[in-house]
Structure formats: C-alpha cells, structure tokens
Design an enzyme around this catalytic site. Structure first.
Site, PDB file in Angstrom:
ATOM      1  N   CYS A  41       0.816  -1.223   0.000  1.00  0.00           N
ATOM      2  CA  CYS A  41       0.000   0.000   0.000  1.00  0.00           C
ATOM      3  C   CYS A  41       0.848   1.272   0.000  1.00  0.00           C
ATOM      4  CB  CYS A  41      -0.952  -0.002   1.190  1.00  0.00           C
ATOM      5  SG  CYS A  41      -0.165  -0.316   2.779  1.00  0.00           S
TER       6      CYS A  41
ATOM      7  N   HIS B 233      -1.650   7.158   3.419  1.00  0.00           N
ATOM      8  CA  HIS B 233      -0.187   7.090   3.485  1.00  0.00           C
ATOM      9  C   HIS B 233       0.383   8.269   2.695  1.00  0.00           C
ATOM     10  CE1 HIS B 233      -0.606   3.384   5.454  1.00  0.00           C
ATOM     11  NE2 HIS B 233      -0.138   2.542   4.561  1.00  0.00           N
TER      12      HIS B 233
END
Length: 361
Positions: free
Chosen positions: A158, A251
């Site tokens: 990810c 993120h």
C-alpha cells in the site's frame, strides 16, 4: 452487465475484508455471494462473525449480513459457488501461498491482497494504471498450475501507491535515484485508535518489512516479462524510511528524485495532469477519472483533506520544487485501504474482467 459475476471474499472478517464488502455493495459488475474466514468464524452469519469488530464508519451492507461464513480451508466448497475470489487472509506466508494456489487450481481466479506471492516469477503484481501488460504472464502461470481458467494476481504494497504513480508518469526522463519517507496510517496495520491507544499522540519510526517492500516492489512493477517470468528493473535506486503516524487512513510520502534527463517543472506538471492508464481508457467502474491530482497550495496534499480524492482511488501530489542535492522533491498521498488495498484489488479484478481473464464459470 446483465448478470453479475459471483465473488468470494476469503478473509472477509478482517479490516481489508470489510472494505471489500463496502466497495462491492451495489458494484455494477460483481456481487459477493460467498464469504470465508477462519474455522472459528465458520457457521456464523457474516453479521455475527464481525459483531463488535466492524471497523468501518459505514454499516455492514444488507446483502452480506446473512451470508453464512465458510471455512476458508475448505477450498473446493468455497470455490464451487463463485466465479473468482479476493483473498485477504492473516496467515503465515507459506500457508497463504499454498492456499491461494489451491484455489487457483480449482479453476478459480484469485486476486490477492497478501504479500506471499508478490515475488513469484509468473504471478503479476499490478497497479492497473502502471503495469497492466504484466497480466500477460498469466498464460504461463496457468500452464504451471495445470488450469485453463484459474490464476493468481496480486496487489502491491500500500505504501508505494503514494509515490510510484507520480514517478511512473515521468519514466521517459529516466529517474535514477529516489529517496522516499512514508508516513503511514494505523489502518495499514489493521487497527483503529480504539484497539491501538498507544498510537495516540505518538509516532513509531519502524514498520516491519515495509522499507524492503517499498524499495524493491516498484522495480518489479517497472520490470518486464522475459521467458514467461517477470524480471525486475535495475533502476532507479530507491531508498526509503517508513514511519507509523497517528492518522486513521492515508499514506503520505516525501520524495526526492534525480533523473538522467532532467525535465522542467512545467513538463512534470503536464505529465501528471495528463497521465491516463488502461483503467481510464476502459472506463472501469472503480477507476479515478483524474488519476494524479496536483495541488498548487503549499500546504497540500493533506492526509485528512485529500485521501478520499476520486473516492479514495486517486493519487494526490504537491510541493514540487527543485532541490539542492537531488533534481526535484515533492509530496505524494494515497488512501491505503482504498487505492492501496481493497480498492486497488477491485480495480485489478475489473481490468482482468475487461481483458477477458475473468469470466463466469
């Protein structure tokens, strides 16, 4: 589509499994008809199996509440009722490898959210806008597994989604050195603040295995198919630091990059603005219309404000400027459980369906 493809979620009770339920609710092409998890959840309805541990802010979709959860280890039983599966299990790597291959050998396509098969030479690891051509290796994989319809395709880590797309749009300029620091949400560890109170008012400067993945997986994505195997690219050289920060989702990466052929700032911005991949060409249901969004403001992208751009499937970039050591530096952001996890896997499945790799049994 008149008839939706029947989908199984193996590992359906965890956080990523819950995201799959949310994303596939009312999906135009796919419908969840089977859910599998550990033996302890088998025999309960899905609603019963996630009682007290449903982590999303949206309620459990009505269509899956009363599906009786199956034992994920009973591969034939789970595979019999579906056209393909998403796999997001919490097991040892060797066990995951064996389980996913067992499903594929039943003739069932497997779209994996796990890391176990990311380096298996004939299994494509795909960001659909970046390396859709890697799915061509599936033909060789099917021969190895002895199936005409089953296969495994995997989603990458990810954290790399926050900076790989921005760099990919600039590949013509041959990036040679990349330094990236990622600031990663707690949902990446399958947690929220209720079950991880130690993360409140805290930063942890280590995420096990994450830096190696962040440095090496982009090279496999930028690799090529040679003799029915994916061979990773040799450049750019990437070094990373991965840090856990107290945010729920999203993120963020700070990136420094040097190029063999240094582009102008205007050329970079033009590439980001106009970049389109195969999902945009095919107009896939989960594809963002604008894959990379650039913010002119000095204080954007921000995790809280911008992680949900394009329904969480877009990538945000900002603060592009020249650097005194490297050519350029910038900030990137992606939603880790949407673009980076379940949403990215759904987009892979849509690509594979559109390209003829997934069909009704």
């Amino acid at each position: 589509m008149t008839h939706k493809l029947k989908v199984g979620i193996v590992g359906g009770t965890g956080m990523v499994g819950q995201r799959f339920m949310q994303l596939l609710d009312q999906h135009p092409w796919f419908q969840v008809t089977s859910i599998a998890a550990s033996a302890s959840s088998a025999g309960k309805t899905y609603e019963e199996s996630v009682q007290g541990r449903w982590k999303l802010t949206t309620p459990i979709p009505e269509d899956v509440k009363n599906i009786v959860v199956l034992d994920a280890s009973k591969v034939e039983e789970v595979a019999a009722g579906v056209d393909f599966i998403f796999c997001a299990v919490d097991m040892k790597k060797d066990e995951i490898k064996a389980l996913e291959e067992a499903y594929a050998k039943t003739g069932t396509p497997v779209i994996s959210n796990n890391s176990a098969h990311r380096w298996t030479p004939d299994i494509p690891m795909v960001i659909p806008e970046v390396n859709p051509g890697h799915i061509e290796v599936i033909a060789a994989q099917r021969k190895r597994l002895g199936t005409s319809t089953g296969f495994i395709a995997v989603k990458p880590n990810c954290s790399i989604q926050s900076y790989v797309p921005a760099l990919h749009a600039l590949l013509d300029y041959k990036p040679k050195l990349v330094v990236a620091s990622t600031y990663q949400a707690i949902s990446g560890a399958g947690k929220n603040f209720t079950d991880w109170p130690d993360m409140l008012d805290n930063v942890i400067p280590y995420i096990g295995g994450e830096e190696e993945k962040s440095e090496q997986e982009p090279l496999r994505i930028w690799g090529s198919i040679v003799n029915n195997e994916i061979v990773k690219a040799s450049s750019p050289i990437i070094t990373t630091q991965c840090i856990r920060v107290p945010v729920t989702d999203g993120h963020l990466a700070t990136v420094f990059a040097s190029f063999e052929n240094k582009p102008s700032k205007e050329e970079i911005l033009e590439r980001w603005l106009n970049f389109k991949g195969r999902p945009q060409e095919l107009e896939l249901p989960s594809a963002p219309k604008q894959f990379i969004t650039y913010f002119e403001e000095d204080n954007r992208p921000q995790t809280k404000l911008d992680r949900d751009i394009e329904r969480g499937m877009g990538v945000s970039v900002g603060r592009l400027r020249e650097d005194s050591i490297y050519d350029y530096k910038f900030v990137g952001l992606s939603h880790n459980t949407l673009r980076g996890a379940a949403g990215g896997a759904v987009l892979i499945a849509e690509l594979l369906k559109a390209e003829g790799y997934i069909q009704a049994k």
